[in-house]
Design an enzyme around this catalytic site. Structure first.
Site, mmCIF file in Angstrom:
data_model
loop_
_atom_site.group_PDB
_atom_site.id
_atom_site.type_symbol
_atom_site.label_atom_id
_atom_site.label_comp_id
_atom_site.label_asym_id
_atom_site.label_seq_id
_atom_site.Cartn_x
_atom_site.Cartn_y
_atom_site.Cartn_z
ATOM 1 N N GLU A 252 -6.794 -9.637 12.434
ATOM 2 C CA GLU A 252 -7.459 -8.415 11.967
ATOM 3 C C GLU A 252 -7.936 -7.567 13.145
ATOM 4 O O GLU A 252 -7.993 -6.340 13.055
ATOM 5 C CB GLU A 252 -8.634 -8.775 11.056
ATOM 6 C CG GLU A 252 -8.255 -9.507 9.774
ATOM 7 C CD GLU A 252 -7.640 -8.610 8.717
ATOM 8 O OE1 GLU A 252 -7.439 -7.401 8.980
ATOM 9 O OE2 GLU A 252 -7.359 -9.110 7.616
ATOM 10 N N LYS A 294 -13.916 -0.260 11.594
ATOM 11 C CA LYS A 294 -14.034 -0.467 10.148
ATOM 12 C C LYS A 294 -15.071 0.476 9.552
ATOM 13 O O LYS A 294 -14.852 1.084 8.496
ATOM 14 C CB LYS A 294 -14.418 -1.924 9.869
ATOM 15 C CG LYS A 294 -14.526 -2.303 8.388
ATOM 16 C CD LYS A 294 -13.184 -2.372 7.704
ATOM 17 C CE LYS A 294 -13.279 -2.802 6.246
ATOM 18 N NZ LYS A 294 -13.421 -4.270 6.102
ATOM 19 N N GLU A 304 -11.290 3.378 -1.025
ATOM 20 C CA GLU A 304 -9.875 3.148 -0.737
ATOM 21 C C GLU A 304 -8.962 4.069 -1.547
ATOM 22 O O GLU A 304 -7.956 3.648 -2.110
ATOM 23 C CB GLU A 304 -9.510 1.673 -0.982
ATOM 24 C CG GLU A 304 -8.249 1.239 -0.262
ATOM 25 C CD GLU A 304 -7.996 -0.250 -0.351
ATOM 26 O OE1 GLU A 304 -8.344 -0.951 0.615
ATOM 27 O OE2 GLU A 304 -7.468 -0.715 -1.373
ATOM 28 N N ARG A 308 -8.418 4.429 3.827
ATOM 29 C CA ARG A 308 -8.886 3.042 3.944
ATOM 30 C C ARG A 308 -7.769 2.041 3.665
ATOM 31 O O ARG A 308 -7.804 0.918 4.167
ATOM 32 C CB ARG A 308 -10.069 2.795 3.005
ATOM 33 C CG ARG A 308 -10.646 1.383 3.174
ATOM 34 C CD ARG A 308 -11.963 1.181 2.452
ATOM 35 N NE ARG A 308 -12.430 -0.188 2.617
ATOM 36 C CZ ARG A 308 -13.584 -0.660 2.168
ATOM 37 N NH1 ARG A 308 -14.404 0.154 1.508
ATOM 38 N NH2 ARG A 308 -13.917 -1.914 2.360
ATOM 39 N N HIS A 315 -0.790 -6.615 5.031
ATOM 40 C CA HIS A 315 -1.418 -7.386 3.964
ATOM 41 C C HIS A 315 -0.543 -7.520 2.726
ATOM 42 O O HIS A 315 -0.617 -8.525 2.017
ATOM 43 C CB HIS A 315 -2.768 -6.769 3.585
ATOM 44 C CG HIS A 315 -3.849 -7.028 4.583
ATOM 45 N ND1 HIS A 315 -3.735 -6.690 5.913
ATOM 46 C CD2 HIS A 315 -5.072 -7.602 4.453
ATOM 47 C CE1 HIS A 315 -4.849 -7.042 6.553
ATOM 48 N NE2 HIS A 315 -5.670 -7.594 5.691
ATOM 49 N N HIS A 319 -0.217 -11.122 1.679
ATOM 50 C CA HIS A 319 -0.744 -11.632 0.416
ATOM 51 C C HIS A 319 0.350 -12.313 -0.400
ATOM 52 O O HIS A 319 0.104 -13.331 -1.064
ATOM 53 C CB HIS A 319 -1.369 -10.498 -0.395
ATOM 54 C CG HIS A 319 -2.673 -10.017 0.140
ATOM 55 N ND1 HIS A 319 -3.312 -8.896 -0.350
ATOM 56 C CD2 HIS A 319 -3.475 -10.496 1.123
ATOM 57 C CE1 HIS A 319 -4.449 -8.709 0.308
ATOM 58 N NE2 HIS A 319 -4.564 -9.665 1.207
#
Length: 436
Positions: A252, A294, A304, A308, A315, A319
């Site tokens: 990250e 961030k 978001e 964002r 991801h 994910h």
């Protein structure tokens, strides 16, 4: 291998170094305007000076402010080896009621639960009379479920906690996400505080108010936006963090440099060994700079709706890997690392970045001992990727949207307009490595 820096970049870095040397309160700030359409450009950073005055404490610490509307601003405190009294004073001033529910997991509890319960209960540091109860949840991504989260609600109801109560999350990203979600839904919302104990939580999940639990069909599919009252980071907790989890969190950190902060990426290329060795100054800088990035993005787009989403670089692929491999098989950052390699590969196939930048991305991930390909025993198939990615939260009106890199280092694009052939080629290339 890092590319040769232009004279302009050298001047930027030299100016930055001088400012940070002459003014300890200096920081980078970003300008990331909100854009609610499907194509969102990331921006690189510009230099500014933080206005936060030096902290009056025996333990030096940084404060990063998350600026939000309607008086919901909150601080991120970043330091190391706080005394119990210092920690109590900083955290307790963000607790407004008389009851606290401190939640952690069965890995963190033997290490830190007693200390934080005692310091939160230390009524001698101010004029508050707090009662602190605790809940210990089972550890692991596989336990990030509604049923486990409900244990927090059961405890709160059993204790008769009211709306002025505060939930405190002590642990990594799983605990922070679940406690945040529990606080969002308990009596339609109570305050909560984040005390992250992993790199992943410190640099990403504890900041910004995204909370939730997993569902068998998708990661973090049940949740809410609910901002904490403060985030308290004592980097000394990283001394007990396993190496694998430390490296997982670095994925990250790398992300911020790729999507919006080229100087930070270049700093990482020079200092990754120090971060892996847990050098205190390098660790604190990496965490602070990540939190500044961030905070800037959350301020621009809290819910978001646009920019964002760029924080999810890698991801969508990651994910799918976490879910398709079985929750708990991969740490979140490991899945994101492979996903970032896939996003870089796809971007290069489309001609959006050059081969040199793609190689730098692979190099920095590998320098952090993070995976950039699927292992031979991975269950992932092309069909698995396509099915799970179609359920991603960024899908809009049935269209998959991805965060891809475009142009120079520090730039990216959130879009549904991409070459689907390049997407399938990328998935097939990574799956083929398993089958070879």
């Amino acid at each position: 291998m890092a590319s040769v820096l232009s004279p302009t970049r050298w001047l930027h870095l030299a100016t930055t170094a001088l400012l940070l040397t002459t003014n300890p309160a200096a920081s980078f700030s970003t300008s990331t305007p909100q854009n609610n359409n499907n194509n969102n450009r990331c921006t690189t950073t510009s230099l500014s000076v933080a206005s936060t005055p030096p902290q009056q404490t025996s333990t030096p610490y940084d404060t990063v402010k998350v600026d939000l509307s309607s008086g919901r601003d909150y601080p991120i405190y970043i330091g190391s080896d706080f005394t119990d009294t210092e920690a109590a004073k900083l955290i307790r001033k963000h607790i407004h009621g008389k009851r606290v529910l401190l939640i952690t997991n069965d890995r963190i509890a033997p290490l830190y639960l007693e200390r934080y319960q005692q310091l939160l209960s230390d009524n001698s540091v101010d004029d508050k009379e707090l009662v602190v109860d605790t809940v210990v949840l089972p550890d692991g991504e596989e336990n990030k479920t509604y049923d486990v989260m409900a244990m927090v609600l059961d405890k709160a109801l059993g204790l008769g906690l009211d709306r002025k109560s505060t939930f405190v999350a002590l642990g990594g990203g799983v605990i922070g996400d679940m406690v945040g979600f529990a606080s969002a839904v308990y009596q339609r919302g109570v305050n909560f505080v984040q005390i992250p104990t992993t790199v992943m939580a410190m640099v990403d999940s504890s900041v910004g108010g995204k909370t939730g639990v997993n569902h068998p069909l998708g990661k973090n599919m049940i949740g809410a936006f609910h901002q904490p009252q403060c985030v308290f980071i004592d980097t000394s907790t990283l001394n007990t963090l396993p190496d694998r989890e430390l490296k997982s969190g670095i994925s990250e950190v790398v992300k911020y440099g790729l999507i919006r902060d080229a100087p930070f990426f270049e700093w990482q290329e020079e200092n990754m060994t120090k971060v892996l060795e847990r050098d205190p100054e390098a660790t604190r800088y990496a965490i602070r700079r990540s939190c500044e990035n961030k905070a800037d993005v959350v301020q621009a787009d809290e819910l978001e709706a646009g920019v964002r989403a760029t924080l999810n670089l890698g991801h969508t692929f990651g994910h799918a890997i976490e879910n398709g491999s079985g929750y708990g098989t991969w740490l979140h950052g490991e899945g994101v690392s492979i996903g970032t390699a896939m996003a870089a590969t796809m971007s290069e196939k489309m001609g959006w970045i050059d081969e040199g930048l793609k190689q730098r991305i692979y190099d920095i991930l590998e320098s952090a001992d993070l995976p950039v390909k699927l292992p031979r025993d991975s269950p992932m198939k092309v069909e698995t990727f396509n099915k799970l990615m179609s359920l991603d939260k960024k899908v809009a009106d049935g269209q998959l949207r991805l965060i891809l890199l475009q142009g120079e280092l520090g730039n990216c694009k959130f879009t549904g307009e991409f070459d689907t052939g390049a997407l399938q080629e990328t998935i097939e290339e990574f799956v083929k490595e398993i089958e070879a």
